[in-house]
Design an enzyme around this catalytic site. Structure first.
Site, PDB file in Angstrom:
ATOM      1  N   GLU A  60     -15.220 -29.100 -11.084  1.00  0.00           N
ATOM      2  CA  GLU A  60     -13.895 -29.662 -11.378  1.00  0.00           C
ATOM      3  C   GLU A  60     -13.182 -30.063 -10.092  1.00  0.00           C
ATOM      4  OE1 GLU A  60     -10.097 -27.411 -11.347  1.00  0.00           O
ATOM      5  OE2 GLU A  60     -10.580 -27.218 -13.474  1.00  0.00           O
ATOM      6  N   ASP A 117     -16.083 -30.868 -18.036  1.00  0.00           N
ATOM      7  CA  ASP A 117     -14.959 -31.592 -17.433  1.00  0.00           C
ATOM      8  C   ASP A 117     -15.252 -31.940 -15.987  1.00  0.00           C
ATOM      9  OD1 ASP A 117     -14.649 -28.898 -16.587  1.00  0.00           O
ATOM     10  OD2 ASP A 117     -12.479 -29.157 -16.366  1.00  0.00           O
TER      11      ASP A 117
END
Length: 349
Positions: A60, A117
Site C-alpha cells: 500500500e 489495494d
C-alpha cells in the site's frame, strides 16, 4: 490526468493509449509539499516508511508513494520507489506484491500473501507514469498486474462483482463467513484506467457494485460501513475482525470523491456517522455505537472536508489547504485529497 483524458482512454482502449505521444501534465502536488513528504517517509533505498506502524513498509505505502510521485511529476523519485517495490515486494510468482516488508525481520518478508489495494495502487501508479513519461515498460508491467488482479482477486457472488482483499484467505472456501471484503480497497479512480489498458467488464462492475454496496452497508446506529464485511448472506461485519468503521474505512469518502462516484446522500451519511467533536472525525465501534479514536490530524479532517465539498459544495477550510507531514497514513491521505481538489474539485478551493 484529467477526467476528459480518462474518458477518451476508456472509449478507445489500450490501442489508443499505446499510440498517444509523450505528454507532460501539470503537477497537482507542489514541489515543497512533495519534498516535505519525502523527507519524512522516503528513505534512500526507495522504501516508504509507515511511521505509525513500527516503521514497516508495505505494498500500500509503496503504491501510494509511486502515485504521489506521479502527481508531483517527479520521475526520478517514482523510479526510486518503484525499484524498491519490484525488487523487494514483487517476489510472488504471479506478479502481485507481497504485502509487508519488516526491517526488523530476517527475511524481511514473512508473509507472502498480497494485499489487493496495494496491487491496485502500484498498477495505477505505473499506468499513470507510463502515460505521463512515455514509458512502455511501466505500461506493460501495469497490464500484467491488472490482469492478475482480475483473474485472482475479482469474484462473482450472489449477482455482485466483488474484490477480494487478498488472493488467499477471504473466499467462501476459506472462511465460514466468506467471502469477506474490505470496501476501502475499492480505489474507484483507478478502474477506468485499468479498463483502458486491459478492457474487461469487471472494472465497471466493480465501480457499480462497489458504490451500490456502500449505499447498503449501514451498520450500527451511525449507519457506517465496517472495515471488513462478510458477504455470505446479508452483509454484516466479518467474524474475527473488530466490528468497526476504522482506519481502513476512513478513506472511503476520499476514494469516492476522487472518482466523483456516489451520491450526496451517501457522502452525507458517511460524514454524519464519522463526525466527532470540533470538526474531527472518528473511528467507531459499530457494535457498541461508540467512538474509539478521535482523529484530529489534518490528513483525516481533509477527508471529511472533501466529502462535504463533493456532497454540498462546501469549501475546504483554509487551514487544511497547506501540507505539513505528521504520520505516514494521514499525511498520505492529505496529499491525495489536495491533489483531488486540484484535479476534480476546484470548487472546493
Amino acid at each position: 490526468m484529467t477526467p476528459s483524458i480518462l474518458r477518451a482512454l476508456r472509449i478507445a482502449g489500450f490501442a489508443l493509449m499505446a499510440a498517444l505521444p509523450a505528454k507532460s501534465f501539470a503537477a497537482t502536488i507542489d514541489a515543497l509539499a512533495w519534498s516535505a513528504y519525502k523527507a519524512a517517509f522516503l528513505d534512500n533505498s526507495g522504501r516508504i516508511i509507515d511511521t505509525g506502524n513500527g516503521n514497516i513498509s508495505h505494498s500500500e505505502g509503496q503504491g501510494y508513494g509511486m502515485w504521489l510521485s506521479v502527481l508531483a511529476d517527479n520521475p526520478a523519485d517514482f523510479e526510486l520507489i518503484w525499484s524498491f517495490t519490484k525488487t523487494e515486494l514483487l517476489v510472488r510468482n504471479d506478479g502481485l506484491a507481497a504485502w509487508k516488508w519488516d526491517p526488523q525481520a530476517n527475511p524481511h518478508i514473512t508473509d507472502i500473501n498480497n494485499a489487493t489495494d496495494g496491487d491496485i495502487l502500484i498498477a495505477y501508479a505505473l499506468a499513470l507514469a507510463a502515460q505521463q513519461w512515455n514509458r512502455s515498460d511501466y505500461q506493460q508491467t501495469a497490464r500484467t498486474i491488472i490482469d492478475t488482479i482480475a483473474q485472482k482477486a475479482v469474484i462473482q457472488n450472489a449477482g455482485r462483482t466483488l474484490l477480494l482483499p487478498a488472493v488467499e484467505g477471504f473466499s467462501s472456501s476459506e472462511r465460514a463467513d466468506g467471502p469477506v471484503i474490505n470496501p476501502s480497497y475499492l480505489i474507484f479512480e483507478a478502474f477506468p484506467v485499468f479498463d483502458a489498458l486491459s478492457p474487461s467488464p469487471v472494472w465497471q462492475a466493480l465501480t457499480n457494485d462497489g458504490v451500490a454496496l456502500l449505499d447498503s452497508f449501514s451498520f450500527g446506529d451511525r449507519k457506517l460501513p465496517a472495515d471488513w464485511v462478510s458477504m455470505k448472506r446479508r452483509p454484516q461485519p466479518a467474524e474475527g475482525f473488530a466490528p468497526e468503521f476504522g482506519y481502513n474505512a476512513v478513506r472511503i469518502p476520499l476514494y469516492l470523491a476522487q472518482a466523483k462516484a456516489g451520491t450526496a446522500a451517501l457522502y452525507n451519511r458517511l460524514l454524519t456517522g464519522m463526525s466527532a467533536d470540533n470538526g474531527n472525525i472518528a473511528t467507531i465501534d459499530l457494535r457498541q455505537n461508540a467512538v474509539k479514536d478521535t482523529l484530529s490530524d489534518p490528513g483525516y479532517r481533509i477527508v471529511a472536508a472533501i466529502a462535504a465539498c463533493a456532497a454540498n459544495g462546501t469549501k475546504i477550510p483554509e487551514d487544511l489547504r497547506s501540507f505539513s507531514p505528521t504520520l505516514y497514513y494521514p499525511s498520505t491521505l492529505h496529499l491525495l485529497a489536495l491533489s483531488a481538489a486540484t484535479q476534480t474539485h476546484r470548487e472546493c478551493l
